[in-house]
Design a protein around this motif. Structure first.
Motif, PDB file in Angstrom:
ATOM      1  N   PHE A   1       0.965  -1.098   0.078  1.00 52.11           N
ATOM      2  CA  PHE A   1      -0.014  -0.020   0.101  1.00 52.11           C
ATOM      3  C   PHE A   1       0.696   1.258   0.028  1.00 52.11           C
ATOM      4  N   PHE A   2       1.909   1.303   0.679  1.00 52.38           N
ATOM      5  CA  PHE A   2       2.841   2.648   0.913  1.00 52.38           C
ATOM      6  C   PHE A   2       3.428   2.680  -0.399  1.00 52.38           C
ATOM      7  N   GLU A   3       3.974   1.496  -1.017  1.00 43.01           N
ATOM      8  CA  GLU A   3       4.688   1.691  -2.288  1.00 43.01           C
ATOM      9  C   GLU A   3       3.922   2.327  -3.450  1.00 43.01           C
ATOM     10  N   GLN A   4       2.572   2.118  -3.418  1.00 41.95           N
ATOM     11  CA  GLN A   4       1.559   2.658  -4.407  1.00 41.95           C
ATOM     12  C   GLN A   4       1.305   3.884  -4.133  1.00 41.95           C
ATOM     13  N   HIS A   5       1.016   4.367  -2.723  1.00 42.69           N
ATOM     14  CA  HIS A   5       0.284   5.477  -2.553  1.00 42.69           C
ATOM     15  C   HIS A   5       0.579   6.430  -1.412  1.00 42.69           C
ATOM     16  N   PHE A   6       1.916   6.372  -0.917  1.00 39.57           N
ATOM     17  CA  PHE A   6       2.820   7.014  -0.038  1.00 39.57           C
ATOM     18  C   PHE A   6       2.520   8.519  -0.584  1.00 39.57           C
TER      19      PHE A   6
ATOM     20  N   ILE B   1      -0.474   9.296   4.611  1.00 33.62           N
ATOM     21  CA  ILE B   1       0.009   7.968   5.463  1.00 33.62           C
ATOM     22  C   ILE B   1       1.222   8.198   6.087  1.00 33.62           C
ATOM     23  N   GLY B   2       1.620   7.449   7.251  1.00 39.92           N
ATOM     24  CA  GLY B   2       2.883   7.468   7.652  1.00 39.92           C
ATOM     25  C   GLY B   2       3.234   6.161   8.265  1.00 39.92           C
ATOM     26  N   HIS B   3       4.576   5.670   8.206  1.00 37.64           N
ATOM     27  CA  HIS B   3       5.099   4.550   9.139  1.00 37.64           C
ATOM     28  C   HIS B   3       5.523   5.068  10.457  1.00 37.64           C
ATOM     29  N   VAL B   4       4.994   4.682  11.630  1.00 39.43           N
ATOM     30  CA  VAL B   4       5.359   5.264  12.901  1.00 39.43           C
ATOM     31  C   VAL B   4       6.074   4.020  13.626  1.00 39.43           C
ATOM     32  N   GLY B   5       6.442   2.866  12.822  1.00 36.08           N
ATOM     33  CA  GLY B   5       7.194   1.784  13.612  1.00 36.08           C
ATOM     34  C   GLY B   5       8.816   2.439  13.660  1.00 36.08           C
ATOM     35  N   LYS B   6       9.547   1.373  13.672  1.00 38.46           N
ATOM     36  CA  LYS B   6      11.057   1.627  13.799  1.00 38.46           C
ATOM     37  C   LYS B   6      11.349   2.425  12.411  1.00 38.46           C
TER      38      LYS B   6
ATOM     39  N   SER C   1      -5.565  -0.889  -6.266  1.00 43.06           N
ATOM     40  CA  SER C   1      -5.928  -0.052  -7.517  1.00 43.06           C
ATOM     41  C   SER C   1      -6.914   0.850  -7.601  1.00 43.06           C
ATOM     42  N   ASP C   2      -7.891   0.620  -6.887  1.00 41.45           N
ATOM     43  CA  ASP C   2      -9.241   1.468  -6.985  1.00 41.45           C
ATOM     44  C   ASP C   2      -9.204   2.392  -5.833  1.00 41.45           C
ATOM     45  N   LEU C   3      -8.236   2.608  -5.213  1.00 42.99           N
ATOM     46  CA  LEU C   3      -8.267   3.615  -4.206  1.00 42.99           C
ATOM     47  C   LEU C   3      -8.928   5.056  -4.316  1.00 42.99           C
ATOM     48  N   ASP C   4      -8.371   5.471  -5.522  1.00 50.22           N
ATOM     49  CA  ASP C   4      -8.505   6.853  -5.675  1.00 50.22           C
ATOM     50  C   ASP C   4     -10.163   6.987  -6.207  1.00 50.22           C
ATOM     51  N   SER C   5     -10.527   6.091  -7.179  1.00 48.67           N
ATOM     52  CA  SER C   5     -11.968   6.036  -7.481  1.00 48.67           C
ATOM     53  C   SER C   5     -13.154   5.887  -6.294  1.00 48.67           C
ATOM     54  N   VAL C   6     -12.782   5.123  -5.333  1.00 48.97           N
ATOM     55  CA  VAL C   6     -13.576   4.918  -4.115  1.00 48.97           C
ATOM     56  C   VAL C   6     -13.471   6.304  -3.464  1.00 48.97           C
ATOM     57  N   LEU C   7     -12.400   6.831  -3.071  1.00 45.71           N
ATOM     58  CA  LEU C   7     -12.613   8.143  -2.349  1.00 45.71           C
ATOM     59  C   LEU C   7     -13.239   9.378  -3.191  1.00 45.71           C
ATOM     60  N   GLU C   8     -12.819   9.313  -4.546  1.00 49.18           N
ATOM     61  CA  GLU C   8     -13.906  10.249  -5.096  1.00 49.18           C
ATOM     62  C   GLU C   8     -15.189  10.224  -5.298  1.00 49.18           C
ATOM     63  N   TYR C   9     -15.693   8.934  -5.204  1.00 48.99           N
ATOM     64  CA  TYR C   9     -17.084   8.584  -5.144  1.00 48.99           C
ATOM     65  C   TYR C   9     -17.724   8.967  -3.911  1.00 48.99           C
ATOM     66  N   TYR C  10     -17.056   8.692  -2.442  1.00 46.75           N
ATOM     67  CA  TYR C  10     -17.692   9.244  -1.485  1.00 46.75           C
ATOM     68  C   TYR C  10     -17.479  10.465  -1.182  1.00 46.75           C
ATOM     69  N   LYS C  11     -16.750  11.137  -1.784  1.00 47.35           N
ATOM     70  CA  LYS C  11     -16.474  12.684  -1.641  1.00 47.35           C
ATOM     71  C   LYS C  11     -17.743  13.534  -2.044  1.00 47.35           C
ATOM     72  N   THR C  12     -18.396  12.669  -3.348  1.00 51.69           N
ATOM     73  CA  THR C  12     -19.536  13.486  -3.829  1.00 51.69           C
ATOM     74  C   THR C  12     -20.678  12.620  -3.255  1.00 51.69           C
ATOM     75  N   HIS C  13     -20.647  11.546  -2.584  1.00 51.86           N
ATOM     76  CA  HIS C  13     -21.861  10.821  -2.227  1.00 51.86           C
ATOM     77  C   HIS C  13     -22.114  10.934  -0.886  1.00 51.86           C
ATOM     78  N   THR C  14     -22.230  12.020  -0.124  1.00 50.00           N
ATOM     79  CA  THR C  14     -22.082  12.122   1.199  1.00 50.00           C
ATOM     80  C   THR C  14     -23.044  11.280   1.998  1.00 50.00           C
ATOM     81  N   LYS C  15     -24.355  11.522   1.377  1.00 48.37           N
ATOM     82  CA  LYS C  15     -25.396  10.639   2.104  1.00 48.37           C
ATOM     83  C   LYS C  15     -25.345   9.387   2.095  1.00 48.37           C
ATOM     84  N   GLU C  16     -24.743   8.454   1.314  1.00 46.07           N
ATOM     85  CA  GLU C  16     -24.163   7.281   1.230  1.00 46.07           C
ATOM     86  C   GLU C  16     -23.246   6.975   2.284  1.00 46.07           C
ATOM     87  N   ALA C  17     -22.377   8.031   2.176  1.00 41.65           N
ATOM     88  CA  ALA C  17     -21.021   7.721   3.267  1.00 41.65           C
ATOM     89  C   ALA C  17     -21.540   7.787   4.689  1.00 41.65           C
TER      90      ALA C  17
END
Length: 356
Positions: free
Chosen positions: A197-202, A209-214, A289-305
């Motif tokens: 996930f971090f490789e794809q979306h950092f 997003i952030g790594h808080v371990g060692k 792979s669909d993270l951006d599309s899911v986020l964009e959907y719920y940004k505009t579909h507040t009622k469903e969220a």
């Protein structure tokens, strides 16, 4: 809900440990009957949940020697394809012992949480157990905190363990529509699926997003830890499973932010398998792979969220009654000790355990 301090949690555990077990053992039958009477209208729910946690249905015998337990091997049943975490499963060999030997050596958190209920049963009773993060199947019926969500997980009997870390629910004063349109996550990044996930979306502008371990492991992903209160101003909170489940899942689902995650592959007392995509959380693919599309959907579909968030709140509420949860823990153990031929139970319990 305010989380009690670790000091108070430990103090309660120590207090239980110093009281002679004979007192709770004498009260077992009356405690069970009293609680069943209190929750007489909830018998269907009790039966469903006890049989969900403890799926065993046939008698078995717990041997006296560890060597008599079926040994570790590779699981040969049907497995989900990559990138599932369950693409390669093994059978772990649980520990066996008598209840009297349940001590801090197994880890104080697991000892405190299991002893809260095992102290009601005779010291000589034998049990098999596997503490810590269990993300594999077990070779023998045993008590554990977590198990893979797969049809063949019958040997893994769930008890409510590691409550202090995992069973934390919150009150969120911020409305969803007043939050930032960003996905937030802070967590230790050691597991392969979190690394992916971090490789794809950092560097994704939709994410913080952030790594808080060692910090020496992935210094380029390292960020400071954030208290829960600092997560709440964000509309989207990522919940990624760790070695077993995601430790932030319960408080995220009780917040007014939208929980974003792949469908869970490991479950605990929280019954993660019962969480439904699009009903209790915003689902993303396991390859992310669909993270951006899911986020964009719920940004505009507040009622469903907001409907999903309310459904998540309702799901969390079923765990708020500590007395009811205590009854379920006791009954899970009663069923386990009955099927291991160490205790007799009432006809009412036989019906509750779906053994008649």
């Amino acid at each position: 809900m305010r989380k009690e301090s670790r000091f108070i949690y430990n103090l309660k555990g120590i207090a239980r440990a110093v009281v002679p077990r004979i007192f709770t053992q004498k009260k077992l039958e009356t405690t069970i009957q009293k609680l069943l009477s209190i929750y007489e209208k909830d018998m269907q729910t009790i039966s469903h949940r006890v049989c969900y946690y403890n799926k065993l249905s046939t008698p078995f015998h717990i041997p006296t020697q560890q060597s008599d337990i079926p040994q570790q091997s590779t699981y040969t049943g049907e497995l989900p394809p990559y990138p599932s975490r369950l693409a390669h499963l093994t059978l772990l060999v649980p520990n066996i012992d008598i209840l009297q030997h349940n001590t801090h050596k197994a880890g104080s958190v697991y000892y405190y949480d299991s002893y809260e209920w095992t102290r009601y049963f005779p010291d000589s009773f034998r049990w098999a157990y596997m503490f810590y993060d269990v993300n594999q199947l077990l070779s023998f019926p045993a008590i554990c905190k977590s198990r893979p969500i797969i049809h063949s997980n019958v040997n893994s009997v769930l008890l409510q363990l590691e409550k202090y870390r995992h069973f934390h629910f919150i009150h969120d004063p911020i409305k969803f529509e007043d939050k930032k349109d960003i996905l937030l996550f802070r967590g230790a990044v050691y597991q392969e699926h979190r690394i992916r996930f971090f490789e794809q979306h950092f560097t994704n502008p939709n994410c913080d997003i952030g790594h808080v371990g060692k910090k020496d492991s992935y210094p380029h992903w390292a960020k400071d830890k954030m208290p829960i209160s600092s997560h709440l101003p964000y509309k989207f909170l990522l919940s990624l499973e760790g070695y077993d489940v995601a430790s932030n899942l319960k408080w995220v689902l009780s917040s007014n932010s939208l929980c974003v995650m792949p469908e869970p592959e490991i479950e605990t007392w929280f019954m993660e398998q019962k969480l439904q995509a699009g009903v209790h959380f915003a689902s993303i693919k396991r390859d992310y792979s669909d993270l951006d599309s899911v986020l964009e959907y719920y940004k505009t579909h507040t009622k469903e969220a907001k409907e999903i968030i309310q459904n998540a709140h309702n799901f969390c509420k079923q765990f708020y009654d500590k007395q009811f949860e205590g009854l379920l823990n006791l009954l899970v153990l009663r069923k386990y000790f009955y099927l291991s031929q160490q205790i007799d139970i009432s006809p009412k319990e036989l019906a509750l355990f779906q053994l008649t």
